[in-house]
Enzyme design. Structure first.
Site, mmCIF file in Angstrom:
data_model
loop_
_atom_site.group_PDB
_atom_site.id
_atom_site.type_symbol
_atom_site.label_atom_id
_atom_site.label_comp_id
_atom_site.label_asym_id
_atom_site.label_seq_id
_atom_site.Cartn_x
_atom_site.Cartn_y
_atom_site.Cartn_z
ATOM 1 N N LEU A 35 0.841 -1.215 0.000
ATOM 2 C CA LEU A 35 0.000 0.000 0.000
ATOM 3 C C LEU A 35 0.869 1.255 0.000
ATOM 4 N N ALA A 79 3.810 -6.537 -8.069
ATOM 5 C CA ALA A 79 4.264 -5.411 -7.238
ATOM 6 C C ALA A 79 5.492 -4.748 -7.843
ATOM 7 N N THR A 97 12.311 -1.984 -4.649
ATOM 8 C CA THR A 97 11.180 -2.892 -4.887
ATOM 9 C C THR A 97 11.397 -3.754 -6.131
ATOM 10 N N THR A 121 7.394 -5.543 -18.514
ATOM 11 C CA THR A 121 6.950 -4.493 -19.429
ATOM 12 C C THR A 121 7.702 -4.550 -20.756
ATOM 13 N N ASP A 122 7.071 -4.015 -21.801
ATOM 14 C CA ASP A 122 7.756 -3.925 -23.102
ATOM 15 C C ASP A 122 8.877 -2.883 -23.077
ATOM 16 N N GLU A 123 8.893 -2.035 -22.025
ATOM 17 C CA GLU A 123 9.918 -0.979 -21.973
ATOM 18 C C GLU A 123 11.326 -1.531 -21.815
ATOM 19 N N TYR A 148 13.134 3.376 -14.213
ATOM 20 C CA TYR A 148 12.060 2.376 -14.086
ATOM 21 C C TYR A 148 12.327 1.163 -14.965
ATOM 22 N N LYS A 152 13.188 -2.872 -14.143
ATOM 23 C CA LYS A 152 12.332 -3.978 -14.611
ATOM 24 C C LYS A 152 13.160 -4.955 -15.441
ATOM 25 N N PHE A 188 -1.083 8.654 -17.830
ATOM 26 C CA PHE A 188 -1.536 9.520 -18.919
ATOM 27 C C PHE A 188 -3.062 9.585 -19.088
ATOM 28 N N PRO A 190 -5.836 8.353 -17.260
ATOM 29 C CA PRO A 190 -6.654 8.864 -16.146
ATOM 30 C C PRO A 190 -6.330 10.311 -15.777
ATOM 31 N N GLN A 192 -5.584 12.753 -17.793
ATOM 32 C CA GLN A 192 -6.270 13.689 -18.699
ATOM 33 C C GLN A 192 -7.788 13.662 -18.492
ATOM 34 N N LEU A 204 0.068 17.538 -22.728
ATOM 35 C CA LEU A 204 0.727 16.637 -23.674
ATOM 36 C C LEU A 204 2.231 16.904 -23.624
ATOM 37 N N GLY A 273 14.584 11.796 -21.899
ATOM 38 C CA GLY A 273 14.819 10.416 -22.361
ATOM 39 C C GLY A 273 13.566 9.714 -22.858
HETATM 40 P P1 NAD Z 1 0.768 0.353 -9.845
HETATM 41 O O1 NAD Z 1 1.794 1.356 -9.500
HETATM 42 O O2 NAD Z 1 -0.614 0.790 -10.142
HETATM 43 O O3 NAD Z 1 0.673 -0.740 -8.656
HETATM 44 C C1 NAD Z 1 1.796 -1.259 -8.014
HETATM 45 C C2 NAD Z 1 1.325 -1.921 -6.714
HETATM 46 O O4 NAD Z 1 2.473 -2.520 -6.089
HETATM 47 C C3 NAD Z 1 0.727 -0.934 -5.701
HETATM 48 O O5 NAD Z 1 -0.462 -1.466 -5.173
HETATM 49 C C4 NAD Z 1 1.804 -0.818 -4.630
HETATM 50 O O6 NAD Z 1 1.288 -0.548 -3.349
HETATM 51 C C5 NAD Z 1 2.449 -2.193 -4.711
HETATM 52 N N1 NAD Z 1 3.831 -2.203 -4.213
HETATM 53 C C6 NAD Z 1 4.822 -1.327 -4.543
HETATM 54 N N2 NAD Z 1 5.958 -1.656 -3.881
HETATM 55 C C7 NAD Z 1 5.674 -2.764 -3.144
HETATM 56 C C8 NAD Z 1 6.434 -3.581 -2.269
HETATM 57 N N3 NAD Z 1 7.730 -3.309 -2.010
HETATM 58 N N4 NAD Z 1 5.837 -4.653 -1.693
HETATM 59 C C9 NAD Z 1 4.535 -4.916 -1.925
HETATM 60 N N5 NAD Z 1 3.760 -4.169 -2.734
HETATM 61 C C10 NAD Z 1 4.322 -3.113 -3.345
HETATM 62 O O7 NAD Z 1 1.382 -0.480 -11.052
HETATM 63 P P2 NAD Z 1 0.656 -1.158 -12.307
HETATM 64 O O8 NAD Z 1 0.554 -0.160 -13.391
HETATM 65 O O9 NAD Z 1 -0.537 -1.881 -11.842
HETATM 66 O O10 NAD Z 1 1.794 -2.203 -12.736
HETATM 67 C C11 NAD Z 1 1.805 -3.513 -12.157
HETATM 68 C C12 NAD Z 1 2.910 -4.321 -12.781
HETATM 69 O O11 NAD Z 1 2.708 -4.422 -14.190
HETATM 70 C C13 NAD Z 1 4.311 -3.728 -12.616
HETATM 71 O O12 NAD Z 1 5.226 -4.778 -12.398
HETATM 72 C C14 NAD Z 1 4.581 -3.049 -13.943
HETATM 73 O O13 NAD Z 1 5.963 -3.009 -14.209
HETATM 74 C C15 NAD Z 1 3.859 -3.989 -14.886
HETATM 75 N N6 NAD Z 1 3.388 -3.394 -16.151
HETATM 76 C C16 NAD Z 1 2.601 -2.276 -16.124
HETATM 77 C C17 NAD Z 1 2.091 -1.780 -17.318
HETATM 78 C C18 NAD Z 1 1.183 -0.557 -17.345
HETATM 79 O O14 NAD Z 1 0.793 -0.131 -18.418
HETATM 80 N N7 NAD Z 1 0.813 0.014 -16.216
HETATM 81 C C19 NAD Z 1 2.400 -2.424 -18.528
HETATM 82 C C20 NAD Z 1 3.219 -3.559 -18.508
HETATM 83 C C21 NAD Z 1 3.694 -4.049 -17.305
HETATM 84 O O1 DAU Z 2 4.780 0.212 -21.843
HETATM 85 C C1 DAU Z 2 4.413 -0.254 -20.596
HETATM 86 C C2 DAU Z 2 4.582 0.843 -19.552
HETATM 87 O O2 DAU Z 2 3.515 1.755 -19.744
HETATM 88 C C3 DAU Z 2 4.577 0.305 -18.127
HETATM 89 O O3 DAU Z 2 5.705 -0.515 -17.938
HETATM 90 C C4 DAU Z 2 4.589 1.441 -17.101
HETATM 91 O O4 DAU Z 2 4.469 0.919 -15.800
HETATM 92 C C5 DAU Z 2 3.417 2.363 -17.393
HETATM 93 O O5 DAU Z 2 3.447 3.471 -16.516
HETATM 94 C C6 DAU Z 2 3.461 2.842 -18.840
HETATM 95 O O6 DAU Z 2 4.613 3.704 -19.050
HETATM 96 P P1 DAU Z 2 4.490 5.078 -19.879
HETATM 97 O O7 DAU Z 2 5.596 5.948 -19.445
HETATM 98 O O8 DAU Z 2 4.315 4.783 -21.331
HETATM 99 O O9 DAU Z 2 3.054 5.577 -19.309
HETATM 100 P P2 DAU Z 2 2.498 7.037 -18.901
HETATM 101 O O10 DAU Z 2 1.050 6.839 -18.603
HETATM 102 O O11 DAU Z 2 3.332 7.668 -17.856
HETATM 103 O O12 DAU Z 2 2.663 7.867 -20.239
HETATM 104 C C7 DAU Z 2 2.101 7.431 -21.462
HETATM 105 C C8 DAU Z 2 2.559 8.402 -22.549
HETATM 106 O O13 DAU Z 2 1.905 9.661 -22.341
HETATM 107 C C9 DAU Z 2 4.033 8.685 -22.539
HETATM 108 O O14 DAU Z 2 4.486 8.820 -23.872
HETATM 109 C C10 DAU Z 2 4.163 10.014 -21.793
HETATM 110 C C11 DAU Z 2 2.870 10.721 -22.173
HETATM 111 N N1 DAU Z 2 2.296 11.649 -21.172
HETATM 112 C C12 DAU Z 2 2.154 11.209 -19.893
HETATM 113 C C13 DAU Z 2 1.556 12.014 -18.933
HETATM 114 C C14 DAU Z 2 1.406 11.553 -17.501
HETATM 115 C C15 DAU Z 2 1.833 12.894 -21.557
HETATM 116 O O15 DAU Z 2 1.950 13.302 -22.752
HETATM 117 N N2 DAU Z 2 1.226 13.707 -20.623
HETATM 118 C C16 DAU Z 2 1.074 13.317 -19.324
HETATM 119 O O16 DAU Z 2 0.502 14.077 -18.524
#
Ligand code: NAD
Ligand code: DAU
Length: 332
Positions: A35, A79, A97, A121-123, A148, A152, A188, A190, A192, A204, A273
């Site tokens: 949490l 996590a 973490t 992640t694809d990153e 980040y 990963k 991004f 949510p 907006q 943007l 970057g």
């Molecule tokens: P998020 O930030 O919404 O959630 C992360 C959760 O992990 C939170 O509930 C946080 O409390 C918990 N957490 C953080 N550190 C912790 C710790 N030390 N011990 C226990 N719990 C811990 O992340 P998300 O967007 O749901 O991403 C979840 C996973 O999916 C991550 O591994 C992320 O790399 C991967 N991923 C995310 C995306 C994306 O688009 N968001 C895409 C591909 C992969």
């Molecule tokens: O590709 C998977 C990844 O996608 C996950 O591994 C990450 O956990 C997840 O956060 C996400 O990474 P991004 O950096 O792509 O997501 P973000 O939502 O931060 O940004 C999406 C795109 O939008 C990125 O090109 C940056 C841009 N952006 C983001 C924000 C917050 C904006 O233009 N304006 C913004 O306010």
């Protein structure tokens, strides 16, 4: 399998997975989540207490894992510290973490011989040119850009080494950008949507030509369950739904859906970057395991997501001011 330990199950994708698991299977979930600012117990509201139990704790706590791991049949490890922008300002929690936490978890999975699925992640593959005909595959070389994505990438390599050196019964998946309910307002889409709800102009980064390959969180969940049930141990699977869109198009779609002029947004300073483009080729998952995404209409998925944020303001409102205060410091 009977009980799955879901780490990070109070976060965005983890909570979507827990809802999916309870809805679509007979499996039970134990959620382990620290949490942090990103975790939200309200995301697990309404789940039956005889199927889902919640434990607050850190994945880097080996003593806690000694108690939990013998009680579960598999671990699905979500996590993480997940936000690129945060990693540019304070990388330390990402190392703690994503690297130390994952290390602690796979040591426990090895000790108790528990099936392990690592969410990534694809990153980890870096980025592509806009006109590159190639997309990422399981054999693309690792080339992460941000604190980040580098942590990963490191966590993936730890899992691979534990498979090879210690026979850890593990699979890995690398997914593209998720969207859907329960996503933190720092991200991004949510951000907006909730800005428009607050009569604040969406932001943007740079010119907004960066491309992300969007997938609905439910499709990510079905893919993870497929890999957990039928994936080959030691293998990596890429998860994607052919959802490439540039950020400018996404922001204009959000504005249109919300009844605002499509150009009513501001360009702000770019992310240092900033990866240009991600694109996933998920042929292996589709061919070997027969998985298919269900949410192929991004616009319809975005409309449903806008509606979810409109209907669930009490869920996101408590986080909004703190998320915007962080962006104010960088002028974003
Ligand atoms: P998020 O930030 O919404 O959630 C992360 C959760 O992990 C939170 O509930 C946080 O409390 C918990 N957490 C953080 N550190 C912790 C710790 N030390 N011990 C226990 N719990 C811990 O992340 P998300 O967007 O749901 O991403 C979840 C996973 O999916 C991550 O591994 C992320 O790399 C991967 N991923 C995310 C995306 C994306 O688009 N968001 C895409 C591909 C992969
Ligand atoms: O590709 C998977 C990844 O996608 C996950 O591994 C990450 O956990 C997840 O956060 C996400 O990474 P991004 O950096 O792509 O997501 P973000 O939502 O931060 O940004 C999406 C795109 O939008 C990125 O090109 C940056 C841009 N952006 C983001 C924000 C917050 C904006 O233009 N304006 C913004 O306010």
């Amino acid at each position: 399998m009977n009980t799955i330990l879901v780490t990070g199950g109070a976060g965005f994708i983890g909570s979507n997975f827990v809802h999916y698991l309870i809805r679509e299977t007979d499996l039970n979930a134990v959620v382990l989540d620290k949490l942090t600012y990103a975790g939200n117990l309200a995301s697990l509201k309404g789940l039956p207490s005889n199927r889902m139990t919640f434990m607050q704790g850190d994945i880097a706590d080996a003593t806690l894992l000694d108690d939990l791991l013998p009680k579960v049949d598999a671990v699905v490890h979500y996590a993480a510290e997940s936000h690129n922008d945060n990693s540019l300002h304070d990388p330390r929690p990402f190392v703690d973490t994503n690297l130390i936490g994952t290390y602690t978890l796979i040591e426990a999975a090895r000790k108790y011989d528990v099936r392990f699925h690592h969410i990534s992640t694809d990153e980890v593959y870096g980025d592509l040119e806009l006109d590159d005909p190639q997309r990422f595959t399981e054999t693309t070389p690792y080339n992460p850009s941000s604190p980040y994505s580098s942590t990963k990438a490191g966590s993936d390599l730890l899992v691979r080494a534990w498979v090879r050196s210690f026979g850890l019964r593990a699979t890995i998946s690398n997914c593209s950008n998720n969207y859907g309910p329960y996503q933190h307002v720092e991200k991004f889409i949510p951000r907006q949507i909730t800005n428009v709800m607050d009569s604040v102009r969406p932001r943007l980064y740079g010119q907004g030509l960066n491309v992300r390959d969007w997938i609905h969180a439910n499709d990510h969940s079905s893919a993870v369950l497929t890999i957990l049930e039928r994936g080959q141990l030691g293998e990596t699977y890429l998860i994607g739904a052919d959802g490439e869109q540039n950020n400018k198009t996404v922001i204009e779609s959000i504005l249109e859906i919300m009844g605002e002029p499509a150009e009513a947004y501001d360009h702000v300073v770019d992310r240092p970057g900033h990866d240009l483009r991600y694109a996933i080729d998920s042929t292996k998952l589709r061919t070997d395991l027969g998985w298919l995404p269900q949410y192929s209409d991004f616009r319809a998925g975005l409309e449903a997501t806008v509606q979810w944020y409109r209907d669930n303001e009490p869920w996101w409102r408590p986080q909004k001011a703190a998320a915007e205060a962080k962006y104010q410091m960088t002028g974003q």
